[in-house]
Design a protein around this motif. Sequence first.
Motif, mmCIF file in Angstrom:
data_model
loop_
_atom_site.group_PDB
_atom_site.id
_atom_site.type_symbol
_atom_site.label_atom_id
_atom_site.label_comp_id
_atom_site.label_asym_id
_atom_site.label_seq_id
_atom_site.Cartn_x
_atom_site.Cartn_y
_atom_site.Cartn_z
ATOM 1 N N LYS A 1 0.840 -1.195 0.000
ATOM 2 C CA LYS A 1 0.000 0.000 0.000
ATOM 3 C C LYS A 1 0.878 1.249 0.000
ATOM 4 C CE LYS A 1 -4.080 1.047 2.445
ATOM 5 N NZ LYS A 1 -4.988 0.811 3.561
ATOM 6 N N LEU A 2 1.975 1.163 0.747
ATOM 7 C CA LEU A 2 2.870 2.320 0.855
ATOM 8 C C LEU A 2 4.313 1.867 0.672
ATOM 9 C CD1 LEU A 2 3.360 5.323 1.633
ATOM 10 C CD2 LEU A 2 3.515 4.567 4.013
ATOM 11 N N GLN B 1 6.772 -1.067 -8.995
ATOM 12 C CA GLN B 1 5.877 -0.119 -9.657
ATOM 13 C C GLN B 1 4.399 -0.386 -9.393
ATOM 14 O OE1 GLN B 1 6.609 -0.343 -13.848
ATOM 15 N NE2 GLN B 1 6.454 -2.556 -13.891
ATOM 16 N N SER C 1 3.209 -0.635 -6.425
ATOM 17 C CA SER C 1 2.874 -0.122 -5.100
ATOM 18 C C SER C 1 1.762 0.915 -5.243
ATOM 19 C CB SER C 1 4.098 0.547 -4.462
ATOM 20 O OG SER C 1 5.184 -0.328 -4.483
ATOM 21 N N ILE D 1 0.964 3.586 -3.189
ATOM 22 C CA ILE D 1 1.458 4.947 -2.974
ATOM 23 C C ILE D 1 2.971 4.886 -2.788
ATOM 24 C CG2 ILE D 1 1.420 6.952 -1.437
ATOM 25 C CD1 ILE D 1 -1.361 6.819 -2.026
ATOM 26 N N VAL E 1 6.389 7.047 -1.909
ATOM 27 C CA VAL E 1 6.996 8.282 -1.409
ATOM 28 C C VAL E 1 8.487 8.172 -1.681
ATOM 29 C CG1 VAL E 1 7.461 9.678 0.642
ATOM 30 C CG2 VAL E 1 5.262 8.492 0.403
#
Lengths: 399, 264
Positions: free
Chosen positions: A335-336, A353, A355, A357, A359
């Motif tokens: 998820k993150l 790729q 995922s 989200i 950061v």
Amino acid sequence: MSIIIDEELCTGCANCIESCMYDAIELDNNIAKVLPNCTLCRACIETCPEEAISIEHEEVKTQEIDISQFKGVWVVAEHYKKKIQNVSFQLLSKGRELADLLQVKLSFVLLGKDFDDELEELSLNGMDEIIYIKSPILKDYYSDLYTKVITELVIENKPEIILIGATPTGRDFAPRVAKRLNAGLTADCTGLEINLETRNLLQTRPTYGGSIMATIRTPSNRPQMATVRAGIFNMPEKVKKNVNIRKIEYQFEEKDSVSKIVKIISKTKSNVNIEDAKFIVAGGRGVGSREGFRIIEELADVLDAELGGSRITVELNWLDPDRQIGQTGKTVSPKLYIACGISGAIQHIVGMQNSEIVVAINKDPNAPIFNWAHYGIVGDLHEIIPVLIQEFKKLKSEE
Amino acid sequence: MCIKQVPGVSEVKIDPKTNTLVREGVKSIINPNDRNALELALTLKEEHKVEVIALSMGPPQAEEALREALAMGIDRAFLLSDRAFAGADTLATSHTLALAIKKILKEFNSEEKYLIICGAQAVDGDTGQVPPELAEELGIPQITYVQNIELSEDKIVVERKFRATEIVVIETKLPALISVLIDINKPRFPSMVGIMKAYEKANVVYFDSNALNADKSKIGLNGSMTEVEKIFFPERKVNPIMIEGSAEEIVQKLCQYLKNDKVF
Ligand SMILES: Cc1cc2nc3c(=O)[nH]c(=O)nc-3n(C[C@H](O)[C@H](O)[C@H](O)COP(=O)(O)OP(=O)(O)OC[C@H]3O[C@@H](n4cnc5c(N)ncnc54)[C@H](O)[C@@H]3O)c2cc1C
Ligand SMILES: Nc1ncnc2c1ncn2[C@@H]1O[C@H](COP(=O)(O)O)[C@@H](O)[C@H]1O
């Protein structure tokens, strides 16, 4: 068979020279010339802005087979300790999509020992049929037994597509089955589509170290076989429907397997399972040192995340090899995904790729990772992560 | 043992402006995994007095890879090189390698007892399909992803990595094929004497499609079941939200975004 350059069209722009991984093109009088070490990989064809490059190949008559006789999509199950692995479910969800497009049946092929009580639960995963091959010896994986059973089933049932997990197991028997059937097989696909006109499976995969993508097809033969890593496709929704169960008690003979399993050794280390992780914090060379990795670990800890990293961090011994993400490591779909000091080489990207989200923290504003991130932070990770850890701790205690 | 020469590109990057490949240090090398295969073959040679033969299919320049293998200490080298082999997928590659292996085994009168060692995968195509396909064509058992091996008179016992934390120990009879992982050993470097011998005395034997009596429909592009429909650069997502400010501000904003996205 050769790559042909149309000398009229070639402008000497040298794009093809750049694209050639084998140094097999040079400029001769400002016109591209193909050298004998060309491997016919075709990377140059796509890069030519003038469409001056083509491939010529003399067709040798091969046996034609009637591909219209082949119908249906199969997923071969992978299991370990009586548990069907996630990659098999993910393939079922993709397989459902392909089967619906082709308007054919989706079958789940399971070779195992004691799944009789699990079949009902399994049947919620969207297939139309379960082919359960039962034998005590199939508790474990044997490459020759899998090859034998699956080729026999294919010859009898003629599926047009077979999807297999790109695990050490799938990557072991799939090529052997493909060879026995003379079927095309594409490894580690990251995308699967159908050309409805030809019913060809269009299999996309990273190639040449992941720097380019290739779409591969098997136009003249069936079945079309593909292996896919865990985490590439989503898990299926559970559905209740009528699933036909074909159970076959299989009798093997002694001579069917020359190999025997002596024992299975489990390393005592805790089971790293970043493929199924919900949160991942990954570090790259930008972390700077093995000690530097501690703050990455700490960040992972406060988030209840799994730790991951780029290949370089594994090579530098900062990170456990089982935690490498990317083309030669694991494929993840959390998820993150927080990428810290990772440049975003495409070999890394193909592993993360999916995922939800991403950061990215990187001090170089031009780092390619920002092309794949939802939230980008340009800055020194050693300044930002400690603050982030504090904040996440605070959030956690509020919950 | 089978070795492949691959482009030695350590870092392939894409120029974000022109969307073309930028390659640094293109130089052909022996596929890294195949160096481990070589090292293993050489240790087995020292321990068991076996003869080590290396085989490669590729353009004439792949002779460099075989010379390097000779310099490391292998006994003989064969290069399968012919325009007709080009464009092969793994089915056609394994067929060609198998033809050569059968021919060599016959010449050496060693069709009963042999071990084929491959790398687990090649870094260019990265399929790992050639070893099992080769084993199937030779009609011998295969054990892939091998981390350790014990060779005795007529059998091998190997450790195969089959999950991140699990190893299965498998025993099989010879002849057999194994493919080895990078962690099986640390490949040696060629010695000076070795290098001189490799370039002055040793000889790389070439086979073309005629020498192998190859059926033209089973090699190269014609023998390949798969074909490349297109090649393209990976598509990239665009426009990330860039978060700016002091470290504290950045963290505050990021947490807000993540909450809005229901990550927490
Ligand atoms: C065949 C092949 C297969 C490969 N497979 C994989 C694979 O599976 N997985 C993989 O990851 N790689 C793989 N690679 C390697 C890949 O090409 C890259 O070399 C690698 O991913 C780069 O790792 P990195 O981003 O950590 O390092 P670098 O590219 O060196 O990037 C480090 C980044 O950190 C940033 N940085 C530095 N200091 C700081 C700081 N203080 N704060 C914030 N940012 C900082 C820099 O700006 C830079 O962008 C493969 C390569 C090949 C040829
Ligand atoms: N052209 C080739 N010549 C010799 N060996 C090869 C060739 N292609 C593949 N191999 C062998 O098969 C292994 C796996 O390659 P691949 O299936 O291409 O990933 C390599 O490590 C080599 O040992």
